[in-house]
Design a protein around this motif. Structure first.
Motif, mmCIF file in Angstrom:
data_model
loop_
_atom_site.group_PDB
_atom_site.id
_atom_site.type_symbol
_atom_site.label_atom_id
_atom_site.label_comp_id
_atom_site.label_asym_id
_atom_site.label_seq_id
_atom_site.Cartn_x
_atom_site.Cartn_y
_atom_site.Cartn_z
ATOM 1 N N PRO A 14 12.916 62.801 86.961
ATOM 2 C CA PRO A 14 14.131 62.946 86.150
ATOM 3 C C PRO A 14 13.841 62.678 84.675
ATOM 4 O O PRO A 14 13.051 61.786 84.342
ATOM 5 N N THR A 143 18.961 64.284 82.710
ATOM 6 C CA THR A 143 19.660 63.971 83.944
ATOM 7 C C THR A 143 20.708 62.885 83.748
ATOM 8 O O THR A 143 21.787 62.928 84.342
ATOM 9 N N TYR A 318 28.208 62.675 83.422
ATOM 10 C CA TYR A 318 26.822 62.227 83.629
ATOM 11 C C TYR A 318 26.828 60.719 83.807
ATOM 12 O O TYR A 318 27.780 60.030 83.426
ATOM 13 N N PRO A 354 20.061 61.998 89.444
ATOM 14 C CA PRO A 354 20.075 63.321 90.058
ATOM 15 C C PRO A 354 21.207 63.504 91.069
ATOM 16 O O PRO A 354 21.910 64.530 91.054
ATOM 17 N N ARG A 357 24.686 63.553 89.208
ATOM 18 C CA ARG A 357 24.944 64.797 88.476
ATOM 19 C C ARG A 357 25.331 65.925 89.428
ATOM 20 O O ARG A 357 26.263 66.691 89.175
ATOM 21 N N GLN A 358 24.621 66.016 90.548
ATOM 22 C CA GLN A 358 24.896 67.075 91.517
ATOM 23 C C GLN A 358 26.258 66.898 92.180
ATOM 24 O O GLN A 358 27.058 67.834 92.252
#
Length: 362
Positions: A14, A143, A318, A354, A357-358
């Motif tokens: 990341p 990220t 974020y 990660p 964020r997803q």
């Protein structure tokens, strides 16, 4: 943790934007110490939102070599995506060009901040570094972000219309009510109330407030990718009130809220006495704890490990992680600051960024 094994590329790690913090403070020092420590090599790539001149000064003041085979360099880059695998394997601290140029423009207007002092320039530059890290995150170039400390008095001197990181990022992202969770050694703690008096905090322990907060906490655990999403609610009174013997908040507000939440399928338990609930969560009985007031959770986490207690700010587009200490202006430039908290903040940004964020986008 997103550790790189011996067969994967460093480009799979990341990319975290790290703000330099208040340039007059220990911020630059803990950033360079973290990035030169070697502890992040297999866990994250880092781009600094700050200025090369202050990072170079911090390297020199910390006694970190700037020449020879062991020497470190500072390099300004226009786009972190242009850096290749071999670039990330060099002893180089990378600074984002937009942050550098914006900060230099501010210095031309307001001057350079004197080290170890509260000042308008320090407040302006602190804000610029955060703003530029925000832009990196919103553009998808990084990220998550991890922040070094800023000084509230310098922000005020610079007429920045916010009192701290959370408020700044809430304003920049248009987030109404960001959610803070502490993590230390796998213990995660949410807060029902924060910066209010103890008397006011007790008044805010209501069924309605708990029922509003618990779903947010559990959703945040899911976004972070925490496998155990159970939430234990701490008691307010000694021994959780002993059925009204030591107070009625548990009987009248906390238990009714928990029972109703359980009926609707939420994985929540309690109230559990505050003298034991944090230990039980630490050893894995629960995925996290909802602390009912500021010091209840702060004392538990910081006594466990002060330097590794990290604040995660969620509920925004974020993830942001942060050291949980101040600017320490009195020791700025003296090579006395520990980078442990900064290192841990970057590690957690890489660990959770990660997934957050997803799942936030979903």
């Amino acid at each position: 943790m997103n550790k790189r094994d011996s067969h994967s590329s460093v480009l799979d790690l990341p990319l975290i934007a790290v703000t330099m913090g208040d340039p007059a403070s220990i911020g630059p020092e803990i950033v360079v110490k973290a990035l030169t420590s070697g502890e992040l090599r297999d866990q994250a790539r880092v781009i600094v939102s700050g200025q090369s001149e202050y990072l170079l000064r911090a390297l020199e003041q910390a006694g970190i070599p700037l020449s020879g085979s062991e020497g470190w360099q500072v390099r300004v880059v226009a786009d972190p995506a242009e850096l290749r695998e071999e670039d990330w394997q060099r002893q180089v601290i990378y600074v984002w060009q937009d942050a550098e140029e914006s900060a230099i423009a501010e210095e031309l207007r307001f001057g350079c901040p004197p080290q170890g002092e509260i000042s308008l320039p320090a407040g302006r530059l602190s804000y610029i570094y955060i703003e530029q890290a925000h832009e990196l995150a919103m553009s998808g170039k990084v990220t998550a972000i991890a922040t070094a400390p800023i000084n509230k008095e310098s922000l005020r001197a610079a007429a920045v219309p916010y009192i701290g990181h959370t408020e700044i990022l809430a304003g920049l992202t248009g987030t109404d009510d960001p959610l803070t969770v502490f993590e230390v050694r796998g213990l995660r703690v949410f807060f029902l109330t924060r910066h209010v008096s103890l008397r006011r905090a007790c008044d805010l322990v209501t069924k309605e407030r708990i029922m509003e907060m618990v779903p947010r906490c559990l959703r945040t655990l899911e976004e972070l990718g925490v496998p155990d999403s159970s939430l234990a609610i701490a008691g307010l009174n000694p021994h959780s009130g002993e059925s009204g013997l030591f107070g009625w908040e548990e009987v009248k507000e906390i238990v009714p809220a928990i029972e109703q939440l359980q009926k609707t399928g939420y994985n929540v338990v309690g109230p559990i006495g505050a003298d034991s609930v944090f230990h039980l969560a630490l050893i894995g009985r629960y995925g996290s704890v909802l602390s009912l007031y500021h010091d209840q959770g702060h004392i538990a986490t910081k006594t466990l490990d002060f330097e590794r207690t990290i604040a995660l700010t969620c509920g925004m587009p974020y993830l942001r992680t942060s050291v949980d200490h101040g600017t320490a202006l009195d020791i700025a430039g003296k090579n006395m600051a520990s980078a442990v908290s900064m290192i841990e903040a970057i590690k957690l940004a890489a660990k959770y960024g990660p997934s957050y964020r997803q799942k936030y986008r979903q």
